[in-house]
Design a protein around this motif. Structure first.
Motif, PDB file in Angstrom:
ATOM      1  N   ILE A 110       0.837  -1.204   0.000  1.00 53.81           N
ATOM      2  CA  ILE A 110       0.000   0.000   0.000  1.00 53.81           C
ATOM      3  C   ILE A 110       0.868   1.249   0.000  1.00 53.81           C
ATOM      4  CG2 ILE A 110      -1.689   1.338   1.321  1.00 53.81           C
ATOM      5  CD1 ILE A 110      -2.882  -1.288   2.286  1.00 53.81           C
ATOM      6  N   SER A 111       1.838   1.298   0.878  1.00 55.86           N
ATOM      7  CA  SER A 111       2.732   2.463   0.926  1.00 55.86           C
ATOM      8  C   SER A 111       3.540   2.604  -0.357  1.00 55.86           C
ATOM      9  CB  SER A 111       3.676   2.349   2.124  1.00 55.86           C
ATOM     10  OG  SER A 111       2.970   2.381   3.338  1.00 55.86           O
ATOM     11  N   ALA A 112       3.928   1.474  -0.936  1.00 53.14           N
ATOM     12  CA  ALA A 112       4.747   1.511  -2.148  1.00 53.14           C
ATOM     13  C   ALA A 112       3.980   2.091  -3.335  1.00 53.14           C
ATOM     14  CB  ALA A 112       5.234   0.100  -2.484  1.00 53.14           C
ATOM     15  N   LEU A 113       2.656   2.034  -3.280  1.00 56.44           N
ATOM     16  CA  LEU A 113       1.837   2.511  -4.392  1.00 56.44           C
ATOM     17  C   LEU A 113       1.586   4.024  -4.368  1.00 56.44           C
ATOM     18  CD1 LEU A 113      -0.770  -0.371  -4.402  1.00 56.44           C
ATOM     19  CD2 LEU A 113       0.614   0.268  -6.381  1.00 56.44           C
ATOM     20  N   THR A 114       1.939   4.675  -3.274  1.00 53.64           N
ATOM     21  CA  THR A 114       1.597   6.100  -3.142  1.00 53.64           C
ATOM     22  C   THR A 114       2.208   6.946  -4.252  1.00 53.64           C
ATOM     23  OG1 THR A 114       3.456   6.427  -1.614  1.00 53.64           O
ATOM     24  CG2 THR A 114       1.318   5.934  -0.643  1.00 53.64           C
ATOM     25  N   ILE A 131      -6.626  -1.193  -6.638  1.00 56.72           N
ATOM     26  CA  ILE A 131      -5.975  -1.918  -5.542  1.00 56.72           C
ATOM     27  C   ILE A 131      -6.388  -1.325  -4.203  1.00 56.72           C
ATOM     28  CG2 ILE A 131      -3.763  -2.547  -4.491  1.00 56.72           C
ATOM     29  CD1 ILE A 131      -2.576  -2.298  -7.388  1.00 56.72           C
ATOM     30  N   PHE A 132      -6.327   0.005  -4.085  1.00 54.45           N
ATOM     31  CA  PHE A 132      -6.738   0.650  -2.830  1.00 54.45           C
ATOM     32  C   PHE A 132      -8.183   0.285  -2.487  1.00 54.45           C
ATOM     33  CE2 PHE A 132      -3.612   4.342  -3.774  1.00 54.45           C
ATOM     34  CZ  PHE A 132      -2.573   3.629  -3.196  1.00 54.45           C
ATOM     35  N   ASP A 133      -9.044   0.283  -3.501  1.00 50.17           N
ATOM     36  CA  ASP A 133     -10.448  -0.042  -3.284  1.00 50.17           C
ATOM     37  C   ASP A 133     -10.595  -1.464  -2.742  1.00 50.17           C
ATOM     38  OD1 ASP A 133     -13.267  -0.046  -3.396  1.00 50.17           O
ATOM     39  OD2 ASP A 133     -13.258  -0.782  -5.455  1.00 50.17           O
ATOM     40  N   MET A 134      -9.909  -2.414  -3.360  1.00 45.99           N
ATOM     41  CA  MET A 134      -9.982  -3.806  -2.901  1.00 45.99           C
ATOM     42  C   MET A 134      -9.407  -3.956  -1.498  1.00 45.99           C
ATOM     43  SD  MET A 134     -11.539  -5.590  -5.164  1.00 45.99           S
ATOM     44  CE  MET A 134     -11.215  -7.150  -4.341  1.00 45.99           C
ATOM     45  N   MET A 135      -8.287  -3.292  -1.227  1.00 50.58           N
ATOM     46  CA  MET A 135      -7.643  -3.421   0.077  1.00 50.58           C
ATOM     47  C   MET A 135      -8.516  -2.839   1.187  1.00 50.58           C
ATOM     48  SD  MET A 135      -4.921  -4.996  -0.736  1.00 50.58           S
ATOM     49  CE  MET A 135      -3.884  -4.885   0.694  1.00 50.58           C
ATOM     50  N   GLY A 144      -4.468   0.050   6.775  1.00 53.57           N
ATOM     51  CA  GLY A 144      -3.209   0.252   6.053  1.00 53.57           C
ATOM     52  C   GLY A 144      -3.234   1.515   5.211  1.00 53.57           C
ATOM     53  N   VAL A 145      -4.369   1.789   4.578  1.00 51.90           N
ATOM     54  CA  VAL A 145      -4.514   3.017   3.795  1.00 51.90           C
ATOM     55  C   VAL A 145      -4.406   4.237   4.706  1.00 51.90           C
ATOM     56  CG1 VAL A 145      -6.102   4.381   2.371  1.00 51.90           C
ATOM     57  CG2 VAL A 145      -5.891   1.910   1.993  1.00 51.90           C
ATOM     58  N   ILE A 169     -12.046   6.178  -5.821  1.00 51.19           N
ATOM     59  CA  ILE A 169     -11.585   6.970  -4.679  1.00 51.19           C
ATOM     60  C   ILE A 169     -12.694   7.088  -3.636  1.00 51.19           C
ATOM     61  CG2 ILE A 169     -10.854   9.262  -3.920  1.00 51.19           C
ATOM     62  CD1 ILE A 169      -9.412   9.575  -6.595  1.00 51.19           C
ATOM     63  N   LEU A 170     -13.906   7.360  -4.090  1.00 57.20           N
ATOM     64  CA  LEU A 170     -15.025   7.511  -3.162  1.00 57.20           C
ATOM     65  C   LEU A 170     -15.309   6.207  -2.422  1.00 57.20           C
ATOM     66  CD1 LEU A 170     -17.315   9.716  -5.411  1.00 57.20           C
ATOM     67  CD2 LEU A 170     -16.258  10.430  -3.253  1.00 57.20           C
ATOM     68  N   ASP A 171     -15.212   5.082  -3.117  1.00 53.16           N
ATOM     69  CA  ASP A 171     -15.407   3.788  -2.449  1.00 53.16           C
ATOM     70  C   ASP A 171     -14.323   3.547  -1.400  1.00 53.16           C
ATOM     71  OD1 ASP A 171     -17.726   3.050  -3.775  1.00 53.16           O
ATOM     72  OD2 ASP A 171     -16.665   2.021  -5.387  1.00 53.16           O
ATOM     73  N   THR A 172     -13.090   3.875  -1.750  1.00 48.87           N
ATOM     74  CA  THR A 172     -11.983   3.702  -0.800  1.00 48.87           C
ATOM     75  C   THR A 172     -12.178   4.587   0.426  1.00 48.87           C
ATOM     76  OG1 THR A 172     -10.459   3.184  -2.598  1.00 48.87           O
ATOM     77  CG2 THR A 172      -9.481   3.841  -0.502  1.00 48.87           C
ATOM     78  N   LEU A 173     -12.522   5.842   0.192  1.00 43.21           N
ATOM     79  CA  LEU A 173     -12.746   6.767   1.305  1.00 43.21           C
ATOM     80  C   LEU A 173     -13.889   6.296   2.193  1.00 43.21           C
ATOM     81  CD1 LEU A 173     -12.291  10.238  -0.436  1.00 43.21           C
ATOM     82  CD2 LEU A 173     -10.781   9.202   1.273  1.00 43.21           C
TER      83      LEU A 173
END
Length: 340
Positions: A110-114, A131-135, A144-145, A169-173
């Motif tokens: 997760i951090s590596a993807l920033t 990926i962020f959405d799935m995680m 982790g996000v 992004i909205l789903d992740t948030l």
């Protein structure tokens, strides 16, 4: 205006069929070696072969055990667009499996993807946000996000990203802010989300309302929702043409009405008539939250007065097959008929 879809097509000089012939039968350790090659074409073809393999969760488990993730994290910063595209695609496919999500969390992916949030290639950014959405669907992934400090940049990206990516992004948030909202509030999330409530896309309007629901479900999030004058916009969405938007807007409004400021703002925005209309819809998704919202408004003298002539609407809810709806309707009737 409709936006063009993000394309995942590869450059014309890259033939993925050659990857299948060259690497499809090779063992994962050999592919892992190919990822470390100094030859660009070898890396590209190895990544394409890996994309085929990681559809299988058993291969995902084996790849993690062998140590693929360290090499993939290194390739995220590769100067070649195709390498970054296929690397993010591999990681996304891995994240669709439970074993893959756990591996990505444990290996700090997760951090590596920033660094890819500002990637110039649309498909690389889309893969990253997938990926962020799935995680974030996992509590430990959402944590982790948050720990990676991604919420502030994700909020800022609401202003600039493509429509396809905005939804991700909205789903992740939504999943992350279910846990913690302070970093989002400090970055101006409420104002950014308020703007998205009037977006031409019904999906984005609905998802923005869902994130505001998560924010207003926290004690520290209720006041900013009132101060940014979000409630009048939510009230307008109660009559949105899309049922999903109506439902999420009603939920967000219901949480915001817990505060006196929220109830006063809703009354000023004339929330009672559209809420009553939603209560009357027997099969509507918003019915339960509309009942709860009106119960909160009934705590105000002017709210009770506005609802006294409409108790029959709540009486009809007593025949709803859902017990939670009938209980909410009973509470609403008691609140409306209460006399000081």
């Amino acid at each position: 205006m409709a936006q063009p879809r993000i394309s995942a097509y590869l450059p014309p000089d890259i033939d993925p069929t050659k990857a299948a012939l060259a690497f499809g039968r090779r063992a994962l350790p050999k592919l892992n070696e190919e990822l470390q090659s100094v030859e660009l074409l070898t890396q590209q073809r190895a990544l394409m072969a890996l994309c085929d393999l990681v559809h299988d969760p058993e291969k995902v488990y084996q790849a993690i055990e062998i140590g693929f993730l360290d090499n993939l994290k290194t390739l995220l910063g590769h100067p070649d667009n195709t390498v970054r595209q296929k690397t993010t695609e591999v990681l996304y496919l891995m994240s669709t499996h439970s074993v893959g999500r756990q591996g990505l969390i444990q290996n700090g992916v997760i951090s590596a993807l920033t660094g890819l949030l500002d990637d110039p290639v649309d498909i690389c950014r889309k893969n990253t946000h997938q990926i962020f959405d799935m995680m974030a669907k996992l509590p430990e992934g959402a944590a982790g996000v948050l720990q990676a400090g991604l919420v502030p940049p994700l909020v800022l990206k609401l202003q600039t990203e493509l429509e396809e990516i905005l939804e991700l992004i909205l789903d992740t948030l939504s999943n992350c802010l279910h846990m913690e909202v302070s970093s989002a509030l400090a970055t101006g999330a409420v104002a950014a989300l308020k703007e998205k409530l009037t977006h031409p896309s019904a999906a984005i309007r609905s998802k923005a309302a869902q994130v505001l629901l998560e924010i207003s479900s926290h004690p520290e999030g209720k006041l900013p929702v009132c101060e940014e004058e979000v409630i009048p916009v939510l009230v307008s969405l109660l009559e949105d043409r899309d049922p999903a938007v109506q439902a999420t807007a009603t939920g967000a409004l219901m949480f915001a009405l817990v505060t006196p400021q929220g109830r006063s703002s809703a009354m000023a925005a004339k929330a009672v008539p559209p809420l009553l209309k939603l209560v009357a819809e027997e099969t509507g998704k918003a019915r339960l939250n509309a009942i709860k919202a009106l119960t909160l408004l009934a705590e105000l003298p002017e709210g009770r007065e506005a609802l006294l002539d409409h108790t029959d609407t709540f009486q009809e809810c007593l025949d709803d097959p859902r017990e939670v709806v009938t209980r909410a309707a009973q509470s609403a009737i008691r609140a409306i008929e209460w006399k000081p």
